[in-house]
Structure formats: structure tokens, C-alpha cells
Scaffold this active site. Structure first.
Site, short mmCIF file in Angstrom:
data_model
loop_
_atom_site.label_atom_id
_atom_site.label_comp_id
_atom_site.label_asym_id
_atom_site.label_seq_id
_atom_site.Cartn_x
_atom_site.Cartn_y
_atom_site.Cartn_z
N PHE A 134 -32.00 -11.77 3.48
CA PHE A 134 -32.14 -10.42 2.92
C PHE A 134 -33.59 -10.01 2.70
O PHE A 134 -33.92 -9.29 1.78
CB PHE A 134 -31.30 -10.27 1.63
CG PHE A 134 -29.89 -9.91 1.99
CD1 PHE A 134 -29.06 -10.86 2.56
CD2 PHE A 134 -29.40 -8.63 1.80
CE1 PHE A 134 -27.78 -10.54 2.97
CE2 PHE A 134 -28.11 -8.30 2.19
CZ PHE A 134 -27.30 -9.25 2.78
N GLY A 193 -36.62 -2.57 7.52
CA GLY A 193 -36.07 -1.64 8.50
C GLY A 193 -35.64 -0.34 7.85
O GLY A 193 -36.26 0.11 6.88
N PHE A 239 -16.95 -11.69 -2.74
CA PHE A 239 -18.31 -11.71 -2.19
C PHE A 239 -18.21 -11.78 -0.67
O PHE A 239 -18.78 -12.67 -0.04
CB PHE A 239 -19.09 -12.90 -2.77
CG PHE A 239 -19.15 -12.87 -4.28
CD1 PHE A 239 -20.12 -12.11 -4.93
CD2 PHE A 239 -18.22 -13.55 -5.05
CE1 PHE A 239 -20.17 -12.05 -6.31
CE2 PHE A 239 -18.25 -13.49 -6.44
CZ PHE A 239 -19.23 -12.74 -7.07
N GLU A 269 -18.88 -7.80 5.36
CA GLU A 269 -18.17 -7.26 6.52
C GLU A 269 -18.66 -7.98 7.76
O GLU A 269 -19.84 -8.25 7.92
CB GLU A 269 -18.42 -5.76 6.66
CG GLU A 269 -17.61 -4.98 5.68
CD GLU A 269 -17.60 -3.48 5.96
OE1 GLU A 269 -17.81 -3.07 7.11
OE2 GLU A 269 -17.36 -2.74 5.00
N THR A 280 -14.14 -4.18 -6.96
CA THR A 280 -15.37 -4.13 -7.76
C THR A 280 -15.23 -3.03 -8.80
O THR A 280 -15.08 -1.85 -8.46
CB THR A 280 -16.58 -3.85 -6.84
OG1 THR A 280 -16.62 -4.89 -5.85
CG2 THR A 280 -17.89 -3.82 -7.62
N ASP A 288 0.87 -1.17 0.00
CA ASP A 288 0.00 0.00 0.00
C ASP A 288 0.92 1.23 0.00
O ASP A 288 2.01 1.20 0.59
CB ASP A 288 -0.88 0.00 1.26
CG ASP A 288 -2.11 0.86 1.10
OD1 ASP A 288 -3.22 0.30 1.02
OD2 ASP A 288 -1.97 2.11 1.02
N CYS A 347 -20.89 -0.89 0.01
CA CYS A 347 -21.01 -1.71 -1.20
C CYS A 347 -22.36 -1.58 -1.90
O CYS A 347 -22.42 -1.15 -3.06
CB CYS A 347 -20.73 -3.16 -0.87
SG CYS A 347 -19.14 -3.37 -0.06
#
Ligand code: UGA
Length: 426
Positions: free
Chosen positions: A249, A253, A152, A155, A121, A30, A260
Site C-alpha cells: 500500500f 498513482g 477483511f 476484491e 461494515t 436476499d 470500501c
């Protein structure tokens, strides 16, 4: 295999730790020297369960190195895995500056065969562009293969997802790199999906867009249930038993947030429009999601019509439980709206002490509700589900509990004389 991972962000770090643990020799690079220095001292800049330990274990074994010498590392390693960020720009498209920087370095250092794997992505066509750019910069096609290998990873469950993938997607231009690619991951029962470079990019966008669609569908159904005084939870259960639909899913709410789903939805729409394809469904998914905060605020105002000077406590500030990530968190949007309406906002989150002007953040869950007129549950952390509602009642000035994640047992709340509010929950 000797792998250089470009980017020590969320995807780069979790993938680096897992690949090193699978037995590869990994260097994670990095440009941010301070980040690399901290990582070398064992300080991991993100919270992800199990990551600290996995990094320490593999650094000790010398299978995982960190370096800010980006050029030298990219030059010296035969497999380059690109895991840099692709943030949203104002028009919704993805900013590919960091991808360009890595491609520049690859172009200026490649003189022996390399496999270049894009994990970030990226919009459809980006990996084709990487291939063409390398050719245009004079790199012979015999010296490289570009591979699109989207991630995929959820978190909070990223390491689990790396060890138990449900699919491994490789987009390639030729079959040449496939033998090597098959050695990369622990596969378990996961099928390989081989496709074109652009096909793999679109599998990633389609996945996140579909997950977002399920959530907006759930939220629209919850509104209809609310109007008909039906419990949405029963509908979700009914839907979930059908294997063609599945239960995942479908939780209603405050809507989807994070780094993402919202970003990928915008980027996919942008990519579609570039080819003059309309995205009516994606637009509707976004619209429903954007309206969720207002919907819950209106619900609150059915009991507290004037919010000026009211003290409101918000439990949960992250974009979902199990993370310390505040990016595009619906809870933060909600808090800002409450402040705009003149509320005094108090918060409690198991992971984050929120630092926002006008917000009092508490480490103690119960202290945070003392003297409040209303409590809003905006993230379904497990500890909130087990709350002592009698303690909450004794500390609050008012009695309103707005369950903005449909996660609380309303009977337990009502039993204490508190007023339970939800959307699609009776
Ligand atoms: C998402 C995808 O789930 C991953 O598969 C993907 O790899 C990742 O994006 C990525 O592109 O890198 P993540 O952003 O970690 O993962 O979060 P999710 O678990 O998908 O949740 C996203 C949002 O949807 C959260 O705000 C969550 O509260 C909300 N959500 C989720 C709902 O409102 N209802 C649900 O039923 C599920």
C-alpha cells in the site's frame, strides 16, 4: 453449523461459498428474487476469481442453498450472519436501512437461541444498538448473542483472504458464543482477536483508514520526489525494507477508490464528529486523494496544454486490477474530467466495456489507441505492463504516454520514441 447469510452481495456470496466449503450448511438469502433465481441457475452476479466454481461445487453438494424467503430462513437457522450493504449517505454517514430490515425480521421471528453475527461494515455503536433494539422489542437476552465479526476481504482476492485470514476478529458482549464462533472459519495460523462489539467495529474502520493513509502518504511523497527529480519507486523500496513500515500500500498513482476505502473514511469521520473528535489526519488523507486526478491532468497538460478536441485513450476503467467493479473508480472520475475539457475519450479494459456518453470503448487494447493524441494508464492490469510499445507508437497520432499508476517500465516506452510522463518517475 447451520448458517443463514442475509445478503447476496459481494461479502455475502463469497462468505457463503467459503463457509459451505468449510463444511457448514449454509443458506444465503436476499430479498431480490431475480438475483436469487439467477444464483440458483448458477449465474453469479459478480466477478470474483474462483467464486463461480466454488458456488457450483457446494450447490451440487447441497451444502449451499439460495432463497428469497428471508423471514422463514432467518427464523429457522440458529446462526444469522448479516452481510447486507451499508452504502454512504450524502453527509458521509452509513445508511443502515438494510441492517434495520434484518434486525426487524430477527426480532419478529426469534423464539429459540440464536447467534447474530454482523459482517457488514457498520459504524461504532451499531452492534450495541442491535442488541438493545432486540431487548427493547421483547427478546430475552438468554435467546441471543450479537457478535461483531468484520470482514477483511479484498476484491479479486476475497476467496484467498477467506482461506488464509491474517486475523479473525470477534467482538462480543459475553463469552457465551465464543465456543461456537471458533468452529466457524478455517483459521490457519491467524490469531483470534476478541474484543467488545464496538472494538471490533473500530478495528475494521482503523484498518481501512490506515491503508488509505499509507496511499495518501505515498502520493504526497511522489509529489515531493517529482519536484526533486527523484524516482519515487526507490523511496517505496527503501521504506518497504523496514518491517515497521512494510512495502504494501505504498504505490502512488491516481489514488484509492472502490466501494470500501472512500466510504469507510467518510463514515469514520462522521462517527468521530458525532463524539466531537476532530479528524485532521483523515481529512488530509481524503484531500490528498481528491487532488490526485487534477495532479495527473496537469501533468498531461504540460505536454498538451489545450485538451479541446484531443483524442485521449484511457487503459483501465475499474477501481483496481482484477475486478470488474467501477464503484468510485478514479479512472471514471478522470474520464469525466477529460470529457468536461472537451476531449474525445477512448477506453480499453480487460474486464469492462464502458458505457458512458461520449466514450468509445474498445475490446482490443491496440485498436483503442489508434489516432490518439495521448494514452493514460489508469489501472495497473498486468497485460498493460507487457504492452507492445512499438505497436502503440505506430498506431497513435501523438506520442504521450501518461502512466497514472507508476507501473510501466519507462525505458521501454521511451525506446519507441514515445514521451513518458509520470509523477515521481524520471
Ligand atoms: C479494501 C481493503 O484492502 C480490504 O482489506 C477490506 O476488507 C475491503 O476494502 C473492505 O472494506 O471490504 P478493496 O476495496 O477490495 O479492499 O481494495 P484495495 O485492494 O484495498 O484497494 C483500494 C484502492 O486503493 C484501489 O483503488 C487501489 O488501486 C488503491 N491502491 C492500493 C493504491 O492506490 N495504492 C496502493 O499501494 C494500494
Amino acid at each position: 453449523m447451520r448458517i443463514c447469510i442475509a445478503g447476496a452481495g459481494y461479502v455475502g456470496l463469497t462468505t457463503a461459498a467459503a463457509l459451505a466449503d468449510f463444511g457448514h450448511e449454509v443458506i444465503c438469502v436476499d430479498m431480490e428474487e431475480s438475483k436469487i433465481e439467477s444464483l440458483r441457475q448458477g449465474k453469479v452476479p459478480i466477478y470474483e476469481p474462483g467464486l463461480d466454481e466454488l458456488i457450483k461445487k457446494n450447490v451440487k453438494k447441497n451444502t449451499l442453498l439460495f432463497s428469497s424467503q428471508v423471514e422463514e430462513s432467518i427464523r429457522d437457522y440458529p446462526i444469522i450472519l448479516i452481510a447486507v450493504g451499508t452504502p454512504s449517505q450524502e453527509d458521509g454517514s452509513s445508511n443502515l436501512t438494510f441492517i434495520n430490515q434484518v434486525v426487524e425480521v430477527i426480532a419478529s421471528t426469534t423464539n429459540v437461541y440464536k447467534i447474530i453475527i454482523t459482517k457488514s461494515t457498520v459504524p461504532p455503536g451499531t452492534n450495541e444498538w442491535i442488541h438493545q433494539t432486540l431487548v427493547a422489542k421483547g427478546i430475552n437476552e438468554d435467546l441471543f448473542d450479537v457478535v461483531s465479526n468484520p470482514e477483511f476481504l479484498r476484491e479479486g482476492l476475497a476467496l484467498w483472504d477467506l482461506y488464509h485470514p491474517n486475523k479473525i476478529v470477534f467482538g462480543t458482549k459475553t463469552s457465551r458464543p465464543i465456543k461456537e464462533l471458533k468452529k466457524l472459519y478455517v483459521r490457519g495460523k491467524a490469531p483470534y482477536i476478541f474484543t467488545s462489539l464496538t472494538g471490533a467495529e473500530l478495528i475494521k474502520y482503523a484498518s481501512n483508514a490506515f491503508l488509505a493513509t499509507k496511499i495518501s502518504f505515498a502520493n504526497e511523497m511522489a509529489r515531493i520526489c517529482d519536484a526533486y527529480e527523484v524516482d519515487y519507486a526507490d523511496i517505496a523500496k527503501g521504506l518497504g525494507t523496514d518491517p515497521r513500515i512494510g512495502r504494501y500500500f505504498l504505490n502512488s498513482g491516481l489514488g484509492f477508490g472502490g466501494s470500501c476505502l472512500p466510504k469507510d473514511l467518510s463514515s469514520l469521520k462522521h462517527s468521530a464528529l458525532r463524539k466531537k473528535v476532530e479528524t485532521k489526519l483523515l481529512d488530509a488523507v481524503r484531500e490528498v486523494n481528491d487532488a490526485q486526478i487534477e495532479l495527473y491532468l496537469n501533468k498531461l497538460m504540460t505536454e498538451l496544454p489545450d485538451l479541446t478536441e484531443k483524442q485521449i485513450t484511457v487503459w483501465g476503467v475499474t477501481f483496481k486490477p482484477g475486478t470488474d467493479d467501477l464503484r468510485s473508480s478514479p479512472a471514471i472520475t478522470l474520464i469525466n474530467k477529460l470529457i468536461e475539457k472537451g476531449c474525445r475519450v477512448h477506453t480499453h479494459d480487460p474486464m469492462v466495456q464502458l458505457e458512458l456518453p461520449g466514450v468509445h470503448s474498445h475490446t482490443d487494447q491496440y485498436e483503442s489507441v489508434t489516432d490518439s493524441d495521448a494514452l493514460i494508464i489508469s489501472t495497473e492490469w498486468p497485460q498493460f505492463l507487457e504492452s507492445d510499445w512499438s505497436e502503440v507508437k505506430s498506431r497513435m497520432k501523438g506520442s504521450i504516454v501518461l502512466d497514472a499508476r507508476n507501473c510501466i517500465d519507462e525505458k521501454l516506452v521511451r525506446r519507441q520514441g514515445l514521451v513518458y510522463l509520470g509523477v515521481g518517475k524520471q
